[in-house]
Each structure stands twice: as structure tokens, then as C-alpha cells.
Design a protein around this motif. Structure first.
Motif, PDB file in Angstrom:
ATOM      1  N   TYR A  32     -81.579 147.239  31.894  1.00  0.00           N
ATOM      2  CA  TYR A  32     -80.462 146.867  32.753  1.00  0.00           C
ATOM      3  C   TYR A  32     -79.255 146.660  31.865  1.00  0.00           C
ATOM      4  CZ  TYR A  32     -78.231 144.666  36.810  1.00  0.00           C
ATOM      5  OH  TYR A  32     -77.410 144.368  37.863  1.00  0.00           O
ATOM      6  N   LEU A  34     -74.848 146.087  31.540  1.00  0.00           N
ATOM      7  CA  LEU A  34     -73.702 145.511  32.239  1.00  0.00           C
ATOM      8  C   LEU A  34     -72.443 145.670  31.389  1.00  0.00           C
ATOM      9  CD1 LEU A  34     -76.269 143.205  32.039  1.00  0.00           C
ATOM     10  CD2 LEU A  34     -75.033 142.365  34.013  1.00  0.00           C
ATOM     11  N   PHE A  95     -85.275 142.187  30.311  1.00  0.00           N
ATOM     12  CA  PHE A  95     -85.718 141.542  31.545  1.00  0.00           C
ATOM     13  C   PHE A  95     -84.657 140.532  31.850  1.00  0.00           C
ATOM     14  CE2 PHE A  95     -87.721 139.613  27.905  1.00  0.00           C
ATOM     15  CZ  PHE A  95     -87.432 138.266  28.032  1.00  0.00           C
ATOM     16  N   PHE A  96     -84.722 139.941  33.000  1.00  0.00           N
ATOM     17  CA  PHE A  96     -83.522 139.256  33.449  1.00  0.00           C
ATOM     18  C   PHE A  96     -83.364 137.844  32.898  1.00  0.00           C
ATOM     19  CE2 PHE A  96     -82.310 142.805  35.613  1.00  0.00           C
ATOM     20  CZ  PHE A  96     -83.274 143.263  36.465  1.00  0.00           C
ATOM     21  N   ASN A  97     -84.142 137.518  31.887  1.00  0.00           N
ATOM     22  CA  ASN A  97     -83.947 136.215  31.265  1.00  0.00           C
ATOM     23  C   ASN A  97     -83.041 136.256  30.059  1.00  0.00           C
ATOM     24  OD1 ASN A  97     -85.542 135.016  33.136  1.00  0.00           O
ATOM     25  ND2 ASN A  97     -87.350 134.877  31.834  1.00  0.00           N
ATOM     26  N   LYS A  98     -82.896 137.408  29.439  1.00  0.00           N
ATOM     27  CA  LYS A  98     -82.112 137.485  28.216  1.00  0.00           C
ATOM     28  C   LYS A  98     -81.147 138.658  28.252  1.00  0.00           C
ATOM     29  CE  LYS A  98     -83.940 136.856  24.209  1.00  0.00           C
ATOM     30  NZ  LYS A  98     -84.826 136.866  23.017  1.00  0.00           N
ATOM     31  N   PHE A  99     -79.984 138.429  27.683  1.00  0.00           N
ATOM     32  CA  PHE A  99     -78.954 139.461  27.633  1.00  0.00           C
ATOM     33  C   PHE A  99     -78.434 139.545  26.213  1.00  0.00           C
ATOM     34  CE2 PHE A  99     -78.275 140.174  32.190  1.00  0.00           C
ATOM     35  CZ  PHE A  99     -78.936 139.083  32.721  1.00  0.00           C
ATOM     36  N   PHE A 101     -75.356 141.104  23.866  1.00  0.00           N
ATOM     37  CA  PHE A 101     -73.992 141.593  24.002  1.00  0.00           C
ATOM     38  C   PHE A 101     -73.548 142.353  22.760  1.00  0.00           C
ATOM     39  CE2 PHE A 101     -72.063 139.743  27.816  1.00  0.00           C
ATOM     40  CZ  PHE A 101     -73.075 138.898  28.225  1.00  0.00           C
TER      41      PHE A 101
END
Lengths: 111, 114
Positions: A32, A34, A95-99, A101
Motif C-alpha cells: 500500500y 501513499l 501492513f496497516f500498522n507501519k508506514f 516515508f
């Protein structure tokens, strides 16, 4: 070790032309992605995202392209406007716990 | 609608002093919460994230710590600040169980350590 890289620290574009901001990643588990826009002394604001099951997502003047084989994504802004001048960050998530940048690209749109 | 608050907005602290930055989220339940730091001329560095009360994951070993005493409250602390702790601190949330995948950021705290 940076897993998300934005190799161009700055970009200058004439108003009305296309702005292309690039981002590369190394982790094949990212699914994912962004893009965020940030003005000085403010928090980043979410712009557009794309899931790894797609290769393109469009929202008005903003389009994000994903090339999974090259581990590369890009943000296209057409037409560019002076108000688009800001720092743009790409981010990726396994997964949606970590991003994770990138370091950001400063876009300057000249009138 | 959801909102995220951070305070203070700016802070100037001497080296060796303690730190407490607070972040609260309104309008959502069970958010995932994050602390980031943006040092001068650099990108966003993830410091801590939390998926629930009392649950903290640390990404970078350093003299900072985080706590989540309530569902929508996230605190960043230090017992003794270093010069290198200067930066722009951002709190963020995602929807967690609500399934909102994008991160939303607070207005940030500008910390200067002298």
C-alpha cells in the motif's frame, strides 16, 4: 537503511505543465502506497493512495502510478498550480500498522 | 469527523531537561497512533507506534519513550533531552479496526533543544 527513497530533493516546474515526482522502494512486502503534501510548520496532509493490486489511481489533477516490478511509483500533477508548491512525501506500508516515508521532494511551481 | 490535537505547538528546552508532548484524537475509536520526527532537511522518521492502550512499539533506540494511557491519547517523553532531539514532532493516526488505511497527521510540535 532507507526502504523508501525519493532521490530528487527538489523539482521546479512552470505553472500549467506536468509535475512528476518519483519514489522507489526496496521491500517487496509493501502493498500500500501513499502520497502526502506538506507545508512548512504543518503536519502532512494525505493526497492519494494506491494498493498493490492496481497500477494507477486518479483523483482530479493527481494520478499515482505503480510499477511493482521496478518497485517504483510516481505522482503526476496536471496541470501544476502555484498552490501545489510544497514538500511531497511518498510512503509505503507492508501492513496497516507501519508506514515508511521517503525523505521528500520540494516542488516549486513557478507562475 | 475525526481531529487530532498536539501540544504544545512550539517548545524550547535546555539540554538535560525532561520532555512531555501530548497527542489526542477525537472522533474515532481504537486508532493506531504514531510518533514521527522530522529533523531539519530530512524526511519523516517513525519513532513509536501503538495499536492499543499500553501497547508501544519502538522503531529507533534512543532516549525517548512513548506511552498510551488512554485509547485516544499518545504521549512522547524524555527524561533528559539531547541537542539531537531538536526537530519537528508529528503525531498521526490510522483507523485501526475501523479500517481507515490512510494516516492523518496532527499540526506538529517544533522542539528546539539548546
Amino acid at each position: 537503511d532507507q526502504q523508501v527513497k525519493q532521490n530528487s530533493p527538489s523539482l521546479s516546474v512552470q505553472e500549467g505543465r506536468i509535475s512528476i515526482l518519483n519514489c522507489d522502494y526496496t521491500n517487496s512486502m509493501f502493498d500500500y502506497f501513499l502520497w502526502y503534501k506538506k507545508y512548512p510548520a504543518e503536519g502532512p496532509t494525505f493526497l492519494i493512495s494506491i494498493s498493490s493490486i492496481k497500477d494507477k489511481n486518479e483523483d482530479g489533477r493527481f494520478t499515482v502510478f505503480l510499477n511493482k516490478s521496478a518497485k517504483h511509483l510516481s505522482l503526476h500533477i496536471v496541470p501544476s498550480q502555484p498552490g501545489d508548491s510544497a514538500v511531497y512525501f511518498c510512503a509505503a506500508s507492508p501492513f496497516f500498522n507501519k508506514f515508511y516515508f521517503g525523505s521528500g521532494t520540494k516542488l516549486n511551481v513557478k507562475p | 469527523s475525526q481531529t487530532i490535537h498536539q501540544w504544545p505547538a512550539t517548545l524550547v528546552q535546555p539540554v538535560g531537561s525532561p520532555l512531555s508532548l501530548e497527542c489526542t484524537v477525537e472522533g474515532t475509536s481504537n486508532p493506531n497512533l504514531y510518533w514521527y520526527r522530522q529533523a531539519a532537511g530530512r524526511g519523516l522518521q517513525l519513532l513509536f507506534y501503538s495499536v492499543g492502550i499500553g501497547q508501544i512499539s519502538s522503531e529507533v533506540p534512543q532516549n525517548l519513550s512513548a506511552s498510551r494511557p488512554q485509547d485516544r491519547q499518545f504521549i512522547l517523553s524524555s527524561k533528559k533531552l539531547l541537542l539531537s532531539d531538536s526537530g519537528f514532532y508529528l503525531c498521526a493516526w490510522t483507523g485501526g479496526l475501523a479500517g481507515i488505511n490512510e494516516q492523518f497527521f496532527g499540526p506538529g510540535t517544533r522542539l528546539t533543544v539548546l
